[in-house]
Design an enzyme around this catalytic site. Structure first.
Site, PDB file in Angstrom:
ATOM      1  N   ARG A  17       0.841  -1.205   0.000  1.00  0.00           N
ATOM      2  CA  ARG A  17       0.000   0.000   0.000  1.00  0.00           C
ATOM      3  C   ARG A  17       0.882   1.264   0.000  1.00  0.00           C
ATOM      4  O   ARG A  17       0.989   1.969  -1.005  1.00  0.00           O
ATOM      5  CB  ARG A  17      -0.938  -0.017   1.221  1.00  0.00           C
ATOM      6  CG  ARG A  17      -2.108   0.973   1.124  1.00  0.00           C
ATOM      7  CD  ARG A  17      -1.757   2.390   1.466  1.00  0.00           C
ATOM      8  NE  ARG A  17      -1.231   2.534   2.829  1.00  0.00           N
ATOM      9  CZ  ARG A  17      -0.748   3.660   3.314  1.00  0.00           C
ATOM     10  NH1 ARG A  17      -0.725   4.744   2.566  1.00  0.00           N
ATOM     11  NH2 ARG A  17      -0.244   3.711   4.533  1.00  0.00           N
ATOM     12  N   ASP A  18       1.546   1.507   1.110  1.00  0.00           N
ATOM     13  CA  ASP A  18       2.277   2.765   1.244  1.00  0.00           C
ATOM     14  C   ASP A  18       3.497   2.796   0.335  1.00  0.00           C
ATOM     15  O   ASP A  18       3.956   3.864  -0.070  1.00  0.00           O
ATOM     16  CB  ASP A  18       2.687   2.948   2.708  1.00  0.00           C
ATOM     17  CG  ASP A  18       3.168   4.334   3.005  1.00  0.00           C
ATOM     18  OD1 ASP A  18       2.891   5.244   2.211  1.00  0.00           O
ATOM     19  OD2 ASP A  18       3.849   4.520   4.031  1.00  0.00           O
ATOM     20  N   HIS A 209       5.446   4.919  12.476  1.00  0.00           N
ATOM     21  CA  HIS A 209       5.572   4.811  11.012  1.00  0.00           C
ATOM     22  C   HIS A 209       6.586   5.859  10.561  1.00  0.00           C
ATOM     23  O   HIS A 209       6.305   7.051  10.554  1.00  0.00           O
ATOM     24  CB  HIS A 209       4.191   5.055  10.400  1.00  0.00           C
ATOM     25  CG  HIS A 209       4.117   4.941   8.916  1.00  0.00           C
ATOM     26  ND1 HIS A 209       3.337   3.999   8.282  1.00  0.00           N
ATOM     27  CD2 HIS A 209       4.698   5.659   7.925  1.00  0.00           C
ATOM     28  CE1 HIS A 209       3.442   4.146   6.971  1.00  0.00           C
ATOM     29  NE2 HIS A 209       4.274   5.151   6.722  1.00  0.00           N
ATOM     30  N   HIS A 211       9.669   7.530   8.004  1.00  0.00           N
ATOM     31  CA  HIS A 211      10.232   7.694   6.658  1.00  0.00           C
ATOM     32  C   HIS A 211      11.684   8.120   6.788  1.00  0.00           C
ATOM     33  O   HIS A 211      12.078   8.716   7.782  1.00  0.00           O
ATOM     34  CB  HIS A 211       9.451   8.755   5.876  1.00  0.00           C
ATOM     35  CG  HIS A 211       8.123   8.269   5.387  1.00  0.00           C
ATOM     36  ND1 HIS A 211       7.316   9.004   4.564  1.00  0.00           N
ATOM     37  CD2 HIS A 211       7.458   7.114   5.616  1.00  0.00           C
ATOM     38  CE1 HIS A 211       6.215   8.330   4.298  1.00  0.00           C
ATOM     39  NE2 HIS A 211       6.269   7.180   4.929  1.00  0.00           N
ATOM     40  N   CYS A 242       5.260   9.584   0.138  1.00  0.00           N
ATOM     41  CA  CYS A 242       3.919  10.100   0.332  1.00  0.00           C
ATOM     42  C   CYS A 242       3.607  11.089  -0.779  1.00  0.00           C
ATOM     43  O   CYS A 242       4.316  12.081  -0.930  1.00  0.00           O
ATOM     44  CB  CYS A 242       3.770  10.771   1.686  1.00  0.00           C
ATOM     45  SG  CYS A 242       2.130  11.487   1.900  1.00  0.00           S
ATOM     46  N   ASN A 251       9.728   4.800   2.751  1.00  0.00           N
ATOM     47  CA  ASN A 251       9.490   4.262   4.087  1.00  0.00           C
ATOM     48  C   ASN A 251      10.761   3.638   4.639  1.00  0.00           C
ATOM     49  O   ASN A 251      11.653   3.235   3.886  1.00  0.00           O
ATOM     50  CB  ASN A 251       8.411   3.186   4.006  1.00  0.00           C
ATOM     51  CG  ASN A 251       7.044   3.756   3.702  1.00  0.00           C
ATOM     52  OD1 ASN A 251       6.415   4.352   4.561  1.00  0.00           O
ATOM     53  ND2 ASN A 251       6.605   3.595   2.471  1.00  0.00           N
TER      54      ASN A 251
HETATM   55 MG    MG Z   1       4.875   5.757   4.774  1.00  0.00          MG
END
Ligand code: MG
Length: 301
Positions: A17-18, A209, A211, A242, A251
Site C-alpha cells: 500500500r504505502d 511509522h 520515513h 507520500c 518508508n
Molecule cells: Mg509511509
C-alpha cells in the site's frame, strides 16, 4: 536459522500500500498479487494490502479489490486496507479485509491537502466508519500523519498530536499509528513526542511509522524501542513515500528494521534474507533505488 529469544516486536509490512502508492511505475495486478503472496511467506503478522480510496486519487491502488481476490491468505496473518469513508468500507467488506485503517493528520494543512477536509470533519467521517467496522467485528487502525512536522504547517506541536490521538481513541479505534510523514524525525524528536503524549498514550500502545528522508529512520526506531514502542510499520525495500508530502522519501526499509530488532535482542519472527531478496526484486520491477536503509541490489538486472 537461530531465533532470538527476546520480546516480540510487531512489524506491519506496508509495502503493497504505502510503498506502491508513491512509486511512479505502475505494477501489473499479477505482480501485486505475487508481492503479497511472497510477503506472506516472510513471517509478518500483518500486511497492508491496499487502499479503498478514490481510484483517481491513488491510481496505483485502483485494483485493491482484485488484489484481495487474487491472493492466497495465510492463516494468522492480518490482511488490512485503508478506508476513507463508508463507501470505502463497503468495498473493503466486499474484499473480505481482516482490518481497516482510517487516516487523518495532526496538522490542518496536511489534512486539507491529503484528505480534503479539516481534522474535525475527518473525525466526523471516521465516526461512521469506525461504527460500521465495529458492527462487522473489524479492528480499526487510525493513522495520524505529520506527528513530527508538516510540509505545510511546519513543526507539529505535540499537544496537537495528543489531541487528535485522544479523539481517535474516544471513537473506539483499536490502534493509533503515528506517522512521521515527511521523515524529519530525529531520536530527540521521538523522545519529545512520546514524553508529550502523556501517560494515557503509552509508547507500547502506539505504532510508529517512519520515513527515511534524512537517513535517521533507523536511529529513530532504535530510540522508540528504548522508549517502549513495540510495533512499527515498514516497507520491504524501502519503497514509497507520500504523494502529498513534497520531499518525502521512502518508508523505513523492513529488512533494516528487522536487523535492528534482532541486534537489540528482540524478536520479530521475520525472515530477513527473504525480505531483503524480495525488496531487491520489487525495486528492480519498479525501477527505483529504494531507500529507508534498503540494501543495494547484488545484481544489476
Ligand atoms: Mg509511509
Amino acid at each position: 536459522m537461530s531465533q532470538p529469544s527476546g520480546e516480540f516486536v510487531r512489524v506491519c509490512e506496508v509495502g503493497p500500500r504505502d510503498g506502491l502508492q508513491n512509486e511512479p511505475a505502475r505494477l501489473e495486478l499479477a505482480d501485486k498479487i505475487d508481492f503479497v503472496n511472497d510477503l506472506s511467506e516472510c513471517g509478518f503478522p500483518e500486511i497492508e494490502v491496499g487502499s479503498f480510496v478514490r481510484p483517481d486519487r491513488v491510481p496505483q491502488l485502483a485494483d485493491t479489490l482484485e488484489v484481495f481476490n487474487g491472493i492466497d491468505r495465510r492463516p494468522g496473518i492480518t490482511y488490512s486496507a485503508l478506508v476513507p469513508n463508508l463507501r470505502g468500507l463497503d468495498r473493503a467488506l466486499e474484499a473480505g479485509v481482516d482490518k481497516i485503517a482510517v487516516f487523518t493528520s495532526a496538522t490542518e494543512g496536511f489534512a486539507e491537502a491529503n484528505i480534503g477536509c479539516s481534522i474535525n470533519r475527518s473525525l466526523e467521517l471516521f465516526g461512521e466508519v469506525v461504527a460500521g467496522a465495529a458492527r462487522e467485528g473489524l479492528p480499526v487502525r487510525a493513522y495520524v500523519s505529520c506527528v513530527i512536522s508538516c510540509p505545510y504547517d511546519g513543526p507539529t506541536p505535540v499537544e496537537d498530536v495528543r489531541s487528535v490521538c485522544e479523539r481517535l481513541a474516544a471513537l473506539g479505534v483499536d490502534e493509533l499509528d503515528l506517522g512521521d510523514t515527511i521523515g524529519t524525525a530525529t531520536p530527540e524528536a521521538v523522545t519529545r513526542l512520546y514524553e508529550g503524549l502523556g501517560p494515557d498514550l503509552e509508547p507500547s500502545r502506539t505504532v510508529l511509522h517512519l520515513h527515511d528522508t534524512n537517513g535517521e529512520a533507523l536511529a529513530c526506531a532504535g530510540r522508540a524501542l528504548d522508549l517502549g514502542v513495540r510495533s512499527f510499520d515498514a516497507a520491504c525495500g524501502g519503497l514509497g513515500g507520500c504523494p502529498y508530502a513534497p520531499g518525502a522519501s521512502g518508508n523505513l526499509a523492513t529488512e533494516a528494521l528487522a536487523r535492528l530488532i534482532e541486534e537489540r535482542g528482540f524478536t520479530s519472527g521475520l525472515d530477513r534474507s527473504a525480505i531483503r531478496d524480495l525488496g531487491q526484486r520489487m525495486r528492480r520491477l519498479l525501477g527505483t533505488d529504494g531507500g529507508g536503509g534498503a540494501e543495494p541490489p547484488t545484481s544489476p538486472d
